[in-house]
Design a protein around this motif. Structure first.
Motif, short mmCIF file in Angstrom:
data_model
loop_
_atom_site.label_atom_id
_atom_site.label_comp_id
_atom_site.label_asym_id
_atom_site.label_seq_id
_atom_site.Cartn_x
_atom_site.Cartn_y
_atom_site.Cartn_z
N ALA A 163 -1.36 10.90 -17.76
CA ALA A 163 -1.14 10.35 -19.10
C ALA A 163 -2.07 9.19 -19.41
O ALA A 163 -2.02 8.63 -20.51
CB ALA A 163 0.32 9.91 -19.24
N GLY A 164 -2.91 8.81 -18.44
CA GLY A 164 -3.84 7.71 -18.66
C GLY A 164 -3.22 6.35 -18.52
O GLY A 164 -3.77 5.35 -19.01
N VAL A 165 -2.06 6.26 -17.85
CA VAL A 165 -1.39 4.97 -17.63
C VAL A 165 -1.88 4.38 -16.31
O VAL A 165 -1.88 5.08 -15.29
CB VAL A 165 0.15 5.16 -17.59
N PRO A 166 -2.31 3.12 -16.29
CA PRO A 166 -2.81 2.51 -15.05
C PRO A 166 -1.73 2.48 -13.97
O PRO A 166 -0.56 2.20 -14.25
CB PRO A 166 -3.18 1.08 -15.48
N VAL A 167 -2.12 2.78 -12.74
CA VAL A 167 -1.19 2.70 -11.61
C VAL A 167 -1.74 1.72 -10.57
O VAL A 167 -2.94 1.47 -10.50
CB VAL A 167 -0.96 4.09 -10.95
N VAL A 168 -0.85 1.18 -9.77
CA VAL A 168 -1.25 0.24 -8.72
C VAL A 168 -2.07 1.00 -7.68
O VAL A 168 -1.70 2.12 -7.29
CB VAL A 168 -0.01 -0.38 -8.05
N PRO A 169 -3.19 0.46 -7.20
CA PRO A 169 -3.95 1.11 -6.14
C PRO A 169 -3.07 1.42 -4.94
O PRO A 169 -2.29 0.57 -4.50
CB PRO A 169 -5.02 0.06 -5.78
N GLY A 170 -3.15 2.65 -4.44
CA GLY A 170 -2.30 3.02 -3.31
C GLY A 170 -2.49 4.48 -2.95
O GLY A 170 -3.45 5.12 -3.38
N THR A 171 -1.55 5.02 -2.18
CA THR A 171 -1.66 6.39 -1.71
C THR A 171 -1.13 7.36 -2.76
O THR A 171 -0.18 7.05 -3.48
CB THR A 171 -0.89 6.59 -0.40
N SER A 172 -1.75 8.54 -2.82
CA SER A 172 -1.31 9.57 -3.77
C SER A 172 -0.46 10.63 -3.09
O SER A 172 -0.01 11.57 -3.73
CB SER A 172 -2.53 10.23 -4.42
N GLU A 173 -0.28 10.49 -1.79
CA GLU A 173 0.58 11.39 -1.03
C GLU A 173 1.42 10.56 -0.06
O GLU A 173 1.12 9.40 0.21
CB GLU A 173 -0.26 12.40 -0.22
N ALA A 174 2.49 11.16 0.45
CA ALA A 174 3.31 10.48 1.45
C ALA A 174 2.47 10.21 2.70
O ALA A 174 1.62 11.01 3.07
CB ALA A 174 4.53 11.32 1.80
N VAL A 175 2.73 9.08 3.33
CA VAL A 175 2.03 8.72 4.56
C VAL A 175 2.89 9.19 5.73
O VAL A 175 4.01 8.71 5.91
CB VAL A 175 1.80 7.19 4.65
N PRO A 176 2.40 10.16 6.53
CA PRO A 176 3.25 10.81 7.52
C PRO A 176 3.54 10.03 8.80
O PRO A 176 4.48 10.35 9.52
CB PRO A 176 2.46 12.10 7.84
N SER A 177 2.71 9.03 9.11
CA SER A 177 2.90 8.36 10.39
C SER A 177 2.45 6.90 10.33
O SER A 177 1.71 6.50 9.41
CB SER A 177 2.09 9.08 11.49
N VAL A 178 2.87 6.14 11.33
CA VAL A 178 2.47 4.73 11.44
C VAL A 178 0.96 4.64 11.60
O VAL A 178 0.30 3.77 11.01
CB VAL A 178 3.17 4.05 12.63
N GLU A 179 0.40 5.54 12.38
CA GLU A 179 -1.04 5.51 12.65
C GLU A 179 -1.84 5.67 11.35
O GLU A 179 -2.80 4.93 11.10
CB GLU A 179 -1.41 6.63 13.63
N GLU A 180 -1.42 6.62 10.53
CA GLU A 180 -2.12 6.82 9.26
C GLU A 180 -1.87 5.65 8.31
O GLU A 180 -2.75 5.27 7.54
CB GLU A 180 -1.68 8.13 8.60
N ALA A 181 -0.66 5.08 8.38
CA ALA A 181 -0.35 3.92 7.54
C ALA A 181 -1.28 2.75 7.87
O ALA A 181 -1.77 2.05 6.97
CB ALA A 181 1.11 3.51 7.75
#
Length: 451
Positions: free
Chosen positions: A126-144
């Motif tokens: 919709a063109g609404v600004p979002v906070v910079p971050g992940t676009s998918e769930a983070v599966p593990s601590v290592e990836e986090a």
């Protein structure tokens, strides 16, 4: 046409809905748990039914029992209020299958907006600004930890499902992230049945500002301006005001337009709220969308003269919105404080027997209350026992009215946060409008050690 409604909720919001229904000549059916038998809203309704034991999964979340009562009472609609089943897409879908009008948006939209990652994606479309971050769930601590290295600390760790601050935590180092990831994931799994986590950049010194929208089934959408909900404890709101003291008229128009555009893009209907984080330079970022009526809706009603609950019923009846955007204006300034049965220092709940209750009165004072004198506050539900709303011609007028009303607000027998509220509204940072999401940590808690 809705002639009879079941209110699948309790406390002050159930009473609030009943009052609007009386004005609309809609019959009301209340449901109550064994712990709520003496609650004021139970006797206010035209009919009342015992729904089950005190625990929410055996009462207010017991959809089988709710539908059984709905059929027995022959209702046309169900109003879910806020919390409980209000943002449960499966419940909304089940209402539709049962031929009962759900007072809210479609089940599909509830599910989309209930998943924080899906909601981010829809807002980006919709063109609404979002906070910079992940676009998918983070599966593990290592990836986090890997993502944290890319985004940079501080980071807000969030559960993809749920709300109310559950599964949410600010982390400022690899060590904090490692510890918080697993614990928050487990907590989210317990509360929401979904332990998936995602991450966003923490916006420092942010304001939490939300836009109220109303959307009918004919493509008409309006916004009712903003509410500033920045003063929070444990990621839950304590004081809200409208309009915001911080944003400019230009930003107000941009945020309102963004909210309307988002609602139209989604095909949203009924009342909803799009929440934003706003940084020091008035850049705003989508936080989440609440697909229900908000706890803090009264302050919007006060400055716009719009009964949001009445609007919900009109929209559910397939009526067109009776107002256009250019006709809406901000009139005065309104502030709401939430009265909690809790220790004002530790914020721990304080259930018990209310031996005395005296509410402030006045033309510019509004009370939304869930209890009475000689009432037992139980540990089974949210500790909010009421809301106090004031409206003044200016913010200074509203603050003066609020201080006087809080001094007149008497609750005996249990601890409440009234002293905390007085401390905040009488503080210089609050009077100057320096109300960020860090207010409680930066101003209120340090003030306790000085006294």
């Amino acid at each position: 046409m809705i002639k009879k409604v079941l209110i699948a909720n309790r406390g002050e919001i159930a009473a609030r809905i009943i009052r609007s229904c009386k004005k609309l000549d809609i019959l009301t059916v209340a449901v109550y748990s064994e712990a709520d038998q003496k609650a004021p809203y139970v006797s206010m309704a035209d009919e009342s039914y015992l729904i089950g034991p005190p625990r929410v999964n055996e009462s207010y979340l017991n959809t089988e029992r709710i539908f059984s009562i709905a059929k027995e009472a022959k209702v046309d609609a169900i109003h879910p209020g806020y919390g409980f089943l209000s943002e449960n897409g499966d419940f909304a879908e089940a209402c539709n299958k049962e031929g009962i009008i759900f007072i809210g948006p479609s089940s599909q939209i509830i599910k989309q907006m209930g998943d924080k990652i899906a909601a981010r994606k829809e807002m980006q479309k919709a063109g609404v600004p979002v906070v910079p971050g992940t676009s998918e769930a983070v599966p593990s601590v290592e990836e986090a930890l890997e993502v944290a290295g890319q985004i940079g600390y501080p980071i807000m760790l969030k559960a993809t499902a749920g709300g109310g601050g559950i599964g949410m935590q600010v982390v400022r180092s690899d060590k904090e992230l490692t510890k918080a990831f697993e614990s928050n994931s487990k907590r989210a799994l317990t509360f929401f049945g979904n332990g998936a986590m995602f991450m966003e950049k923490k916006i420092e010194n942010a304001r939490h500002i939300e836009i109220q929208v109303l959307a009918d089934h004919h493509g008409n959408v309006v916004h009712l301006f903003e509410r500033d909900c920045s003063i929070q404890r444990r990621n839950q709101k304590v004081i809200e005001e409208a309009p915001s003291t911080f944003i400019s008229e230009r930003t107000r128009e941009e945020m309102g337009s963004a909210a309307v555009k988002a609602a139209k893009t989604l095909g949203y209907t009924n009342a909803g709220t799009i929440e934003f984080l706003v940084d020091q330079n008035e850049n705003f970022y989508f936080l989440e969308m609440n697909t229900r009526i908000q706890v803090e809706h009264p302050i919007t009603e006060e400055i716009t003269g719009t009964d949001i609950v009445e609007a919900q019923f009109a929209i559910a009846n397939n009526e067109r919105l009776n107002i256009e955007q250019h006709e809406l204006e901000i009139d005065g300034h309104a502030i709401e404080v939430r009265i909690y049965a809790e220790d004002p220092v530790s914020f721990f709940p304080s259930p018990g027997h209310i031996s005395k209750l005296e509410l402030p009165k006045g033309e510019s004072v509004r009370n939304e209350i869930a209890v009475t004198s000689e009432y037992d506050v139980t540990p089974f539900y949210d500790p909010m026992i009421g809301k106090l709303i004031v409206k003044g011609n200016t913010r200074d007028d509203a603050i003066d009215l609020l201080k006087q009303a809080l001094l007149e607000y008497k609750v005996e027998g249990i601890k409440t946060n009234i002293s905390m509220l007085l401390n905040i509204v009488d503080s210089e940072p609050f009077k100057k409008g320096n109300t960020t999401t860090a207010f409680v940590e930066e101003h209120y808690l340090p003030s306790l050690t000085k006294n």
